[in-house]
Write a protein that holds these residues in place. Structure first.
Motif, PDB file in Angstrom:
ATOM      1  N   THR A  81      51.947  59.299  43.963  1.00 62.86           N
ATOM      2  CA  THR A  81      50.923  59.733  44.994  1.00 62.86           C
ATOM      3  C   THR A  81      49.822  58.857  44.815  1.00 62.86           C
ATOM      4  O   THR A  81      49.090  58.419  45.911  1.00 62.86           O
ATOM      5  CB  THR A  81      50.543  61.341  44.544  1.00 62.86           C
ATOM      6  N   VAL A  82      49.384  58.502  43.446  1.00 69.90           N
ATOM      7  CA  VAL A  82      48.108  57.915  43.340  1.00 69.90           C
ATOM      8  C   VAL A  82      48.468  56.330  44.152  1.00 69.90           C
ATOM      9  O   VAL A  82      47.362  55.757  44.961  1.00 69.90           O
ATOM     10  CB  VAL A  82      47.577  57.759  42.140  1.00 69.90           C
ATOM     11  N   ALA A  83      49.425  55.665  43.513  1.00 64.92           N
ATOM     12  CA  ALA A  83      49.825  54.207  44.297  1.00 64.92           C
ATOM     13  C   ALA A  83      49.927  54.340  45.395  1.00 64.92           C
ATOM     14  O   ALA A  83      49.537  53.450  46.279  1.00 64.92           O
ATOM     15  CB  ALA A  83      51.030  53.847  43.309  1.00 64.92           C
ATOM     16  N   GLY A  84      50.785  55.290  46.182  1.00 69.69           N
ATOM     17  CA  GLY A  84      50.833  55.160  47.679  1.00 69.69           C
ATOM     18  C   GLY A  84      49.510  55.527  48.340  1.00 69.69           C
ATOM     19  O   GLY A  84      49.383  54.759  49.290  1.00 69.69           O
ATOM     20  N   ARG A  85      48.953  56.190  48.179  1.00 70.68           N
ATOM     21  CA  ARG A  85      47.593  56.418  48.748  1.00 70.68           C
ATOM     22  C   ARG A  85      46.688  55.292  48.654  1.00 70.68           C
ATOM     23  O   ARG A  85      45.877  54.710  49.647  1.00 70.68           O
ATOM     24  CB  ARG A  85      46.890  57.560  48.140  1.00 70.68           C
ATOM     25  N   PHE A  86      46.531  54.462  47.266  1.00 72.18           N
ATOM     26  CA  PHE A  86      45.764  53.458  47.250  1.00 72.18           C
ATOM     27  C   PHE A  86      46.509  52.261  48.012  1.00 72.18           C
ATOM     28  O   PHE A  86      45.589  51.349  48.663  1.00 72.18           O
ATOM     29  CB  PHE A  86      45.700  53.010  45.826  1.00 72.18           C
ATOM     30  N   LEU A 117      43.376  45.109  37.174  1.00 72.73           N
ATOM     31  CA  LEU A 117      44.080  45.688  38.342  1.00 72.73           C
ATOM     32  C   LEU A 117      42.986  45.576  39.525  1.00 72.73           C
ATOM     33  O   LEU A 117      43.541  44.960  40.633  1.00 72.73           O
ATOM     34  CB  LEU A 117      44.391  47.177  38.156  1.00 72.73           C
ATOM     35  N   MET A 118      41.966  45.844  39.367  1.00 73.38           N
ATOM     36  CA  MET A 118      41.001  45.745  40.568  1.00 73.38           C
ATOM     37  C   MET A 118      40.482  44.393  40.980  1.00 73.38           C
ATOM     38  O   MET A 118      40.844  44.121  42.074  1.00 73.38           O
ATOM     39  CB  MET A 118      39.823  46.608  40.055  1.00 73.38           C
ATOM     40  N   LYS A 119      40.146  43.509  40.004  1.00 73.22           N
ATOM     41  CA  LYS A 119      39.645  42.506  40.472  1.00 73.22           C
ATOM     42  C   LYS A 119      40.706  41.166  40.729  1.00 73.22           C
ATOM     43  O   LYS A 119      40.561  40.272  41.580  1.00 73.22           O
ATOM     44  CB  LYS A 119      38.912  41.772  39.509  1.00 73.22           C
ATOM     45  N   VAL A 484      50.352  53.162  37.526  1.00 71.01           N
ATOM     46  CA  VAL A 484      50.068  52.922  38.948  1.00 71.01           C
ATOM     47  C   VAL A 484      50.023  51.254  39.410  1.00 71.01           C
ATOM     48  O   VAL A 484      50.643  51.280  40.688  1.00 71.01           O
ATOM     49  CB  VAL A 484      48.391  53.509  39.124  1.00 71.01           C
ATOM     50  N   ALA A 485      49.616  50.483  38.564  1.00 75.21           N
ATOM     51  CA  ALA A 485      49.741  49.198  39.128  1.00 75.21           C
ATOM     52  C   ALA A 485      51.275  48.693  39.223  1.00 75.21           C
ATOM     53  O   ALA A 485      51.599  47.967  40.232  1.00 75.21           O
ATOM     54  CB  ALA A 485      49.172  48.266  37.885  1.00 75.21           C
ATOM     55  N   ALA A 492      55.108  43.360  36.859  1.00 78.24           N
ATOM     56  CA  ALA A 492      55.297  42.158  35.742  1.00 78.24           C
ATOM     57  C   ALA A 492      54.163  41.890  34.999  1.00 78.24           C
ATOM     58  O   ALA A 492      54.166  41.415  34.003  1.00 78.24           O
ATOM     59  CB  ALA A 492      56.068  40.849  36.553  1.00 78.24           C
ATOM     60  N   ALA A 493      52.755  42.114  35.741  1.00 77.54           N
ATOM     61  CA  ALA A 493      51.595  41.501  35.015  1.00 77.54           C
ATOM     62  C   ALA A 493      51.060  42.874  34.124  1.00 77.54           C
ATOM     63  O   ALA A 493      50.232  42.671  33.440  1.00 77.54           O
ATOM     64  CB  ALA A 493      50.740  41.359  36.149  1.00 77.54           C
TER      65      ALA A 493
END
Length: 879
Positions: A81-86, A117-119, A484-485, A492-493
């Motif tokens: 859910t978190v990954a999909g919404r983001f 993940l963010m940057k 989530v990533a 892979a990262a």
């Protein structure tokens, strides 16, 4: 039968930035906590909060399973859910439509993965942290002066200094282990001096040789005056200035222009000329000077300029990077510095590299093998939540912090969260002021369960090690982020198997920083992760064992800073200045420290500290209630008169939330003005008014369970041993207090047969106690006045399996028949020594010194933060 001991684990305290080492031993009887005598930050000492860590590990309020919409679910569904919404938000609105808001409570490994993940993969710099609220002005000041976020010195310097200057820091309460090291050094050499610069006469000021009760917001003027004084009296190190600095002329000219004389500085700062002159002479005469500062400097609309004004006088005298000499920022959170190392602020890149440098961005992107890299700063904390409220950010993930309590103008923050389409919260606690806004809640590990590293105020990296099993389905923050990533397509990262894998990557990235001449460099660190001992960076080929003290060969920069008034000045509508801060035994929003009576007993309620002159003028009553009001909100708190408070100012702690104090949310009052350089909010200077609150009734209730009391306008819930204490006040009088009490207790259960009560309806007084099978279950005291019996003895009765006849006889009086049975309000939290016990012992044994009190009762012999109160009781007895 004695408890069975298991292995003792060396770990690190999760509270302030001192970074104390802790020995944690799990036994059949619980967790035994001791200070680590081998850790160089504390050498075995712990403060009251650290000493009580073993009492805060209960699971009753923990978030133990993922939830969507408040309903328990599995990890796969929650993470999908978190990954999909983001992912959907990114595809529709772009990378700047999402954000992370993280915390100095995270471990470095957690921080690293979130920032990466963010940057590097989402491609936005919209990751900021609650360290923005406490440390970002220092970060900005360091970068302007040093080119990098560096603390030059080490804790040993505090013991080597002949002069310690404390600016905007109640070190005795907020960093007590360090303060005791400072005091011990002075005892060893009485020629050493301590200067405290603070508008309030705090516990720190009481112990200082000189206290400068500076007018709030005038720090730049004071230090500009010091810079000009040092030059005028030939106290500058021109060799150091010529070899290592630039910008000196502009800074000196600004100092001369804005602070030309001691009288002009004294007048502007609200000080006596003799006080300013004495401070300037002390600074000039002592080459070994350390200046420490904390939130009183940072949390200001000119916090960065205040930092640079302090740095300027150290650069001008060459007092930097030398034994016993240097500027020293005291960090508020356990891993604020670790978060800065990995780029956890929205205007940073990882490893102290610069976000605005294309070469640095390219190197980090290549190292991460990321598809993109953020190329401009993201939203800073206050602006981030403003952007959420305006719909520019449509999905936010909040980790290990509670912005619904801690940010300024917090009602605006709550409106923003209410309007946000998707809010994710990773936390240890289930029911907080923030959790009501969460669409998804993810259970994170807490201290004692998680494994990683933190960096303290002196650049010392220490391990936090797990000694408890993960409860329920709680997981490490880094694991949650990496999962989530992976579901967003970046697996892979983020294929980490342990925190050690992440730390190894962190070390490897720091090699780039070292090659770019950054002082942050861990490339020489060879010790195995599990065996890592406390180590100060840089750790490179030249310093394989770490670096206690930084030397400087390059160019350092003076910054010309002009004194400015705070963003908002008092006026006729809001004539007082509100200053918020911490108290001795509490931490942040009390989700951990609020679990133990040892820490809730000293100052159990939100309060406003005012000078007696203001109290009289405003018709306030010491111990009664008052309403604080600003242009942003209001709060209802207890009044405390204090001669240590400047007339025209109010001090209020920031710890209470709506979860434990109805109308006690102090940050609802705080203005959202920020420093234009650092983005740090102005928590120390909000115009307010204070008006008496006159309820129809005051009361308190003590019960074996928490009760809501929905019709009490004022309600503070205080956990105590074996019971809950409720402080109450209301605007509607009950016609039948017995019925009122029983309705709030619920169904009759075991019956009301053993119900003791006293009622005086004409006087508006009522008292009752409910006893079941010889054990007290509930007590209620109601009065038209705030003057009610002390609570401590009544609370202690809930620890008895059966009340004695003498205890029953004193119940409705609210005090024991023998005064010796009442220890009184807790003064020493480390050893649970009460005020009444101290008074009796001082009198009966004719004690005259704190050392004698310590020998008799142990009070004051651990962290020492109660010593000012012990000194006051001794002085009272002698008088």
């Amino acid at each position: 039968m004695s408890p069975q001991f298991r292995q003792t684990v060396h770990t690190t305290c999760p509270y302030c930035g001192v970074g104390c080492g802790v020995l944690a031993t799990v036994t059949d009887a619980g967790v035994k906590i001791q200070g680590d005598p081998d850790h160089p930050s504390n050498f075995g000492r712990l403060c009251s909060k650290g000493s009580a860590l073993g009492e805060t590990l209960s699971l009753g309020t923990r978030l133990l399973h993922p939830e969507i919409g408040g309903i328990r679910t599995g990890w796969d569904e929650a993470l999908d859910t978190v990954a999909g919404r983001f992912r959907e938000t990114l595809e529709r609105y772009g990378p700047d439509s999402v954000a992370f808001y993280v915390s100095g409570q995270l471990l470095t490994e957690d921080y690293y993965v979130a920032n990466k993940l963010m940057k590097g993969f989402i491609g936005s710099a919209n990751i900021d942290t609650n360290s923005r609220l406490c440390m970002s002005s220092t970060v900005a000041g360091h970068k302007r002066a040093f080119g990098e976020d560096l603390v030059p010195g080490c804790y040993e310097d505090l013991e080597l200094a002949d002069l310690v200057v404390l600016v905007g820091s109640n070190t005795a309460w907020c960093h007590p282990v360090l303060f005791q090291r400072i005091l011990a050094a002075r005892r060893a050499d009485p020629k050493r001096r301590i200067v405290c610069i603070d508008p309030r006469r705090t516990a720190t000021a009481e112990a200082a040789d000189l206290h400068l009760p500076i007018r709030p917001g005038t720090d730049v003027l004071l230090f500009n005056g010091l810079l000009h004084y040092l030059r005028h009296n030939d106290c500058l190190d021109f060799e150091f200035i010529e070899r290592h600095t630039e910008g000196y002329a502009a800074a000196l000219n600004m100092a001369k222009e804005t602070a030309p004389t001691v009288p002009s500085v004294a007048a502007g700062c609200g000080l006596a000329e003799s006080e300013v002159a004495q401070f300037y002479r002390l600074f000039a005469a002592n080459e070994r000077t350390v200046t420490l500062w904390s939130q009183g400097v940072n949390q200001s609309t000119q916090g960065t300029d205040k930092v640079n004004a302090i740095l300027n006088v150290h650069l001008a005298t060459g007092r930097i990077g030398k034994p016993g000499a240097g500027p020293f920022s005291l960090t508020g959170q356990p891993n604020a510095m670790g978060g800065r190392e990995v780029g956890g602020l929205a205007n940073q890149l990882a490893a102290h590299l610069d976000l605005d440098d294309p070469g640095h961005r390219r190197q980090v992107q290549e190292f991460w093998r990321s598809p993109r890299i953020a190329d401009r700063p993201g939203y800073l904390a206050v602006d981030l939540f403003r952007a959420i409220g305006e719909g520019r950010i449509r999905a936010v993930w909040i980790m290990a912090t509670n912005p619904a309590v801690s940010l300024p103008d917090v009602h605006a923050v709550r409106r923003a969260l209410s309007a946000c389409p998707f809010v994710v919260v990773s936390d240890c606690e289930r029911d907080t002021d923030l959790s009501r806004f969460a669409h998804v809640q993810l259970p994170a590990l807490a201290w004692g369960e998680k494994d990683g590293t933190v960096t303290n105020s002196e650049r010392r990296i220490s391990r936090q090690r797990a000694f408890l099993d993960a409860p329920g389905e709680a997981r490490p923050d880094w694991w949650i982020i990496a999962e989530v990533a992976r579901r967003m397509g970046f697996g892979a990262a983020f294929d980490y198997r342990s925190a050690a894998d992440i730390f190894a990557e962190h070390i490897a990235l720091s090699r780039i920083a070292g090659a770019e001449k950054r002082r942050f460099d861990l490339s020489g660190l060879q010790t195995a992760y599990d065996e890592l001992a406390p180590t100060q960076w840089p750790v490179d080929a030249g310093n394989p064992q770490g670096t206690p003290r930084l030397s400087f060969d390059g160019r350092l920069t003076f910054v010309a800073v002009r004194p400015q008034a705070p963003a908002h000045a008092p006026d006729t509508g809001y004539p007082l200045i509100l200053n918020t801060g911490r108290i001795r035994d509490q931490w942040h929003t009390m989700t951990r420290t609020g679990k133990t009576q040892r820490l809730t007993g000293h100052l159990p309620e939100p309060f406003a500290e005012v000078h007696p002159i203001d109290g009289s003028r405003l018709e306030l009553t010491d111990g009664a209630l008052a309403r604080l009001e600003s242009r942003y909100g209001s709060a209802l708190v207890r009044v405390r008169f204090s001669a240590g408070q400047q007339p025209g100012t109010v001090f209020t702690p920031m710890h209470w939330s709506e979860s434990n104090s109805r109308q006690g949310l102090v940050n609802a009052l705080v203005n959202p003005a920020v420093d234009p350089v650092s983005g740090e909010p102005e928590f120390k200077h909000t115009p307010v008014r204070v008006v008496p609150y006159r309820p129809r009734w005051y009361g308190f209730a003590i019960a074996r369970r928490r009760i809501e009391f929905p019709d009490a306008a004022y309600r503070v819930v205080i956990p105590a041993r074996h019971c809950w204490r409720h402080e109450l006040a209301g605007e509607v009088l009950s016609e039948d207090w017995q019925r009122w009490a029983r309705e709030r207790l619920g169904p009759e259960g075991d019956g009301w047969d053993d119900w003791l009560e006293f009622a005086d309806p004409r006087a508006g007084r009522y008292r009752c106690a409910w006893i079941v099978q010889g054990r007290i279950e509930f007590a209620l005291f109601v009065s038209p006045s705030h003057e009610l019996p002390p609570r401590d003895w009544l609370v202690s009765l809930f620890g008895q399996d059966a009340l004695s006849e003498t205890a029953r006889a004193g119940l409705l009086a609210g005090r024991p028949l023998s005064a010796d049975d009442d220890r009184g309000r807790i003064v020493c939290a480390c050893f649970a020594v009460g005020e009444n016990t101290l008074r009796r012992t001082i009198a009966s044994e004719t004690l005259t010194t704190a050392e004698q009190v310590g020998t008799s009762l142990k009070a004051g012999t651990n962290c020492g933060s109660c010593l000012p109160e012990i000194h006051a009781l001794l002085a009272e007895a002698q008088h």
